[in-house]
Design a protein around this motif. Sequence first.
Motif, PDB file in Angstrom:
ATOM      1  N   UNK A 337       0.834  -1.205   0.000  1.00  0.00           N
ATOM      2  CA  UNK A 337       0.000   0.000   0.000  1.00  0.00           C
ATOM      3  C   UNK A 337       0.871   1.259   0.000  1.00  0.00           C
ATOM      4  N   UNK A 338       0.290   2.361  -0.501  1.00  0.00           N
ATOM      5  CA  UNK A 338       1.012   3.639  -0.595  1.00  0.00           C
ATOM      6  C   UNK A 338       0.737   4.526   0.606  1.00  0.00           C
ATOM      7  N   UNK A 339       1.757   5.171   1.095  1.00  0.00           N
ATOM      8  CA  UNK A 339       1.601   6.129   2.199  1.00  0.00           C
ATOM      9  C   UNK A 339       2.497   5.768   3.362  1.00  0.00           C
ATOM     10  N   UNK A 340       2.901   6.780   4.130  1.00  0.00           N
ATOM     11  CA  UNK A 340       3.728   6.543   5.322  1.00  0.00           C
ATOM     12  C   UNK A 340       3.597   7.735   6.263  1.00  0.00           C
ATOM     13  N   UNK A 341       4.111   7.561   7.484  1.00  0.00           N
ATOM     14  CA  UNK A 341       4.035   8.613   8.505  1.00  0.00           C
ATOM     15  C   UNK A 341       4.911   9.798   8.110  1.00  0.00           C
ATOM     16  N   UNK A 342       4.475  10.987   8.507  1.00  0.00           N
ATOM     17  CA  UNK A 342       5.281  12.165   8.189  1.00  0.00           C
ATOM     18  C   UNK A 342       5.099  13.330   9.145  1.00  0.00           C
ATOM     19  N   UNK A 343       3.970  13.354   9.868  1.00  0.00           N
ATOM     20  CA  UNK A 343       3.639  14.574  10.626  1.00  0.00           C
ATOM     21  C   UNK A 343       4.627  14.833  11.764  1.00  0.00           C
ATOM     22  N   UNK A 344       5.278  13.786  12.258  1.00  0.00           N
ATOM     23  CA  UNK A 344       6.162  13.946  13.419  1.00  0.00           C
ATOM     24  C   UNK A 344       7.613  14.212  13.025  1.00  0.00           C
ATOM     25  N   UNK A 345       7.957  13.917  11.776  1.00  0.00           N
ATOM     26  CA  UNK A 345       9.364  14.008  11.364  1.00  0.00           C
ATOM     27  C   UNK A 345       9.679  15.221  10.479  1.00  0.00           C
ATOM     28  N   UNK A 346       8.640  15.885   9.968  1.00  0.00           N
ATOM     29  CA  UNK A 346       8.876  16.946   8.974  1.00  0.00           C
ATOM     30  C   UNK A 346       9.639  18.132   9.550  1.00  0.00           C
ATOM     31  N   UNK A 347       9.279  18.560  10.762  1.00  0.00           N
ATOM     32  CA  UNK A 347       9.905  19.768  11.304  1.00  0.00           C
ATOM     33  C   UNK A 347      11.406  19.556  11.525  1.00  0.00           C
ATOM     34  N   UNK A 348      11.824  18.498  12.234  1.00  0.00           N
ATOM     35  CA  UNK A 348      13.284  18.316  12.367  1.00  0.00           C
ATOM     36  C   UNK A 348      13.994  18.142  11.026  1.00  0.00           C
ATOM     37  N   UNK A 349      13.376  17.441  10.083  1.00  0.00           N
ATOM     38  CA  UNK A 349      14.029  17.246   8.778  1.00  0.00           C
ATOM     39  C   UNK A 349      14.262  18.587   8.076  1.00  0.00           C
ATOM     40  N   UNK A 350      13.258  19.453   8.123  1.00  0.00           N
ATOM     41  CA  UNK A 350      13.396  20.733   7.414  1.00  0.00           C
ATOM     42  C   UNK A 350      14.249  21.727   8.196  1.00  0.00           C
ATOM     43  N   UNK A 351      14.186  21.671   9.537  1.00  0.00           N
ATOM     44  CA  UNK A 351      15.074  22.553  10.318  1.00  0.00           C
ATOM     45  C   UNK A 351      16.530  22.194  10.052  1.00  0.00           C
ATOM     46  N   UNK A 352      16.785  20.924   9.796  1.00  0.00           N
ATOM     47  CA  UNK A 352      18.139  20.489   9.446  1.00  0.00           C
ATOM     48  C   UNK A 352      18.591  21.197   8.159  1.00  0.00           C
ATOM     49  N   UNK A 353      17.674  21.331   7.220  1.00  0.00           N
ATOM     50  CA  UNK A 353      17.989  22.028   5.964  1.00  0.00           C
ATOM     51  C   UNK A 353      18.200  23.526   6.215  1.00  0.00           C
ATOM     52  N   UNK A 354      17.410  24.082   7.142  1.00  0.00           N
ATOM     53  CA  UNK A 354      17.619  25.492   7.515  1.00  0.00           C
ATOM     54  C   UNK A 354      19.034  25.647   8.083  1.00  0.00           C
ATOM     55  N   UNK A 355      19.410  24.735   8.953  1.00  0.00           N
ATOM     56  CA  UNK A 355      20.764  24.783   9.533  1.00  0.00           C
ATOM     57  C   UNK A 355      21.853  24.658   8.474  1.00  0.00           C
ATOM     58  N   UNK A 356      21.544  23.914   7.411  1.00  0.00           N
ATOM     59  CA  UNK A 356      22.540  23.768   6.333  1.00  0.00           C
ATOM     60  C   UNK A 356      22.583  25.003   5.440  1.00  0.00           C
ATOM     61  N   UNK A 357      21.655  25.939   5.678  1.00  0.00           N
ATOM     62  CA  UNK A 357      21.646  27.174   4.890  1.00  0.00           C
ATOM     63  C   UNK A 357      20.790  27.122   3.643  1.00  0.00           C
ATOM     64  N   UNK A 358      19.940  26.109   3.524  1.00  0.00           N
ATOM     65  CA  UNK A 358      19.098  26.024   2.320  1.00  0.00           C
ATOM     66  C   UNK A 358      18.008  27.070   2.303  1.00  0.00           C
ATOM     67  N   UNK A 359      17.532  27.480   3.475  1.00  0.00           N
ATOM     68  CA  UNK A 359      16.587  28.599   3.550  1.00  0.00           C
ATOM     69  C   UNK A 359      16.679  29.209   4.942  1.00  0.00           C
ATOM     70  N   UNK A 360      16.125  30.414   5.063  1.00  0.00           N
ATOM     71  CA  UNK A 360      16.143  31.056   6.385  1.00  0.00           C
ATOM     72  C   UNK A 360      15.013  30.485   7.234  1.00  0.00           C
TER      73      UNK A 360
END
Length: 457
Positions: A337-360
């Motif tokens: 089946x298609x689909x997986x969990x995401x609501x709990x992991x999105x913020x840390x994953x994207x903040x990691x990108x902020x820390x890498x300088x990908x966006x403010x």
Amino acid sequence: MSADLVIKNGHVVTPAETFKGGVAINDGKLVAIGTDDTLPKGKEEVDAKGKHILPGIIDGHVHFREPGLSHKEDFTTGSTAAVCGGVTMVMDMPNVNPPTADADKVREKIKIAEGKFLTDYAFYGVVVQTNADQILPMAEAGVIGYKIFFGETIGNLPFPDDGMCLEAFSNISKSGLPLGIHAENRQIMAYYTNKLKAEGKNDPIYWEASRPAICEAESVAHAIFFAETFNTKLHVYHMSSKQAAALVREAKAKGLRVTAETGPHYLLRDYKDMAKVGPLLKMNPPVRSRDHGEALWDGLLNGYIDMIATDHSPHTLEEKGSDIYGKMTKPAIWDCISGFCGVETAVPLLLTEVNKGRMTLNHYAKLTSENPAKVWQIYPQKGAIRLGSDGDVTIVDMDKEGTIDVNKLHSKNKPSPWHGWKVKGMPVATVVRGNVQMRDGEVVGKPIGKLVRPKLA
Ligand code: DOR
Ligand code: ZN
């Protein structure tokens, strides 16, 4: 003067600026925003030293599975995962059982939700071949917007044919609410799926090839044509391809009311990862090659993709056809089946990108709070650190490091392709209308969530 909750000694982040200080919340609303010396005393006080105070993060796309599918997730487990992930409000999808397809079903869903959510929430209504007459009644019953599943996906909901779309788009325009679309062309996906099956290509790696970019782009072009004809507010859910992104960009440039979202998996993963994590990364539409991912980043950074939403869509491991680490347990990817969990992991994953300088961090706040609130017409009640707005904030620690452990997720079922990902930048408190719902990763609140209804001009 005193307030129920004062958060101070931090850095307040809005899309426009960052400044030292904090916020005060009384009776659920923001009553003071500024430097510490300007804030009132709080009955409860939170010291946000070294942390950032963001406008409450809104996930515009989750599947919390009530009614009818609560073996996968329910409103309480889903919203617990959400607050643990730093999310203060969610918009929940209608592919449940029975589908949210008429005003009575909307009212039932609202009733079922009472006393269950730890976040605030809103519901979408689905538009199919047979319910164009329910479009306006569903708006009155309280939906935030509509969804059409142009592609076959979980729930197998039939979409309106082109004739019925004339009626559906026209009625949706009258409602004043946006229409979100699952954009995948059913004939194209059937063609490729049959071809791959006939060739015996049954491994997870072939999933993307069964629904290639043209499959999404054709469907987006089709919907933009109808939206232009009827002046409908159109939103493209979970956009995955550079071709679709280009169509949205052109439509915006023409002045059409078209918006779009994409998700962490499209931004950070490659379809080739399915060789390692198998069915865990199986999603509709599929994750593609990195050139698509980079085009989606470009859209987020340059304003033609409006928001990040997760498409949190849990299933049991048995349904996923996978063990928790991605070993396929069914004969072919087609059976999983298609689909997986995401609501709990999105913020840390994207903040990691902020820390890498990908966006403010400021732009991150725009993509995860201000823009979803504007698109779904609940701004500035939601999506703003502004006097009189709801007292929703997410406090993040940009220095906190961790490793995602799927076994520790709070969802009822935990299949996720993110196990083992290292993150830097994590939510440390989630505040919903002045109620501290999560602190240091632990749930400390109660199901005080409320339904949010759009404000139409
Ligand atoms: O992969 C998906 N899963 N895509 C969808 O559109 C629906 C979702 C679900 O409900 O599981
Ligand atoms: Zn979805």
